[in-house]
Write a protein that holds these residues in place. Structure first.
Motif: not given
Length: 154
Positions: A120-137
């Protein structure tokens, strides 16, 4: 729709000409996948909800027809967004172990609760809806969570 390099993948035993082998038993896994390139990106759509591969193929055919209808009626932006979810994942050899993906300390106990909390913690930065996220992450993170839970027998 302009897709290229289309490959239909099943577990059916085939003859040299690509047709199903007569008399061969039905495989236990009747899931199918369609791999293709769309706008220079590798994609895959898979289906395994039905008991027969023919039914799974029909289901994907209907899904593709619905997407094509969107395209025909001016929904090209919706079409692009729909296909973002079908991006093919990287080859397994390129995947990092779950402890590396999670930044897991070797002395840290691996429990279901701890793994889910870190996910859950890592999802906050890696989710594609976040600026630093992406589908791959996010795909890498989800795969790592599944690997971690499997390792601890959850």
């Amino acid at each position: 729709m302009g897709a290229t390099n289309v490959v239909l993948s099943t577990n059916y035993e085939l003859r040299l000409d690509g047709a199903p082998r007569a008399g061969a038993p039905r495989p236990d896994d009747t899931g199918i996948a369609v791999y293709f390139t769309y706008k220079n990106r590798p994609m895959v759509m898979a289906r395994d909800a039905f008991d027969r591969a023919e039914e799974n193929i029909r289901s994907l055919t209907l899904a593709l027809q619905a997407l094509r209808s969107l395209e025909r009626h001016g929904g090209s932006t919706m079409m692009e967004r729909a296909f973002e979810g079908f991006a093919a994942l990287p080859a397994p050899a390129a995947m990092k172990p779950w402890r590396v993906v999670f930044g897991w300390d070797d002395g840290e106990p691996a429990t279901v609760g701890a793994i889910e909390k870190r996910f859950r913690e890592l999802s906050k930065t890696r989710h594609p809806d976040m600026q630093t996220g992406s589908h791959e992450k996010m795909a890498e993170l989800s795969r790592a969570r599944a690997e971690a839970l499997q390792e601890i027998g959850a």
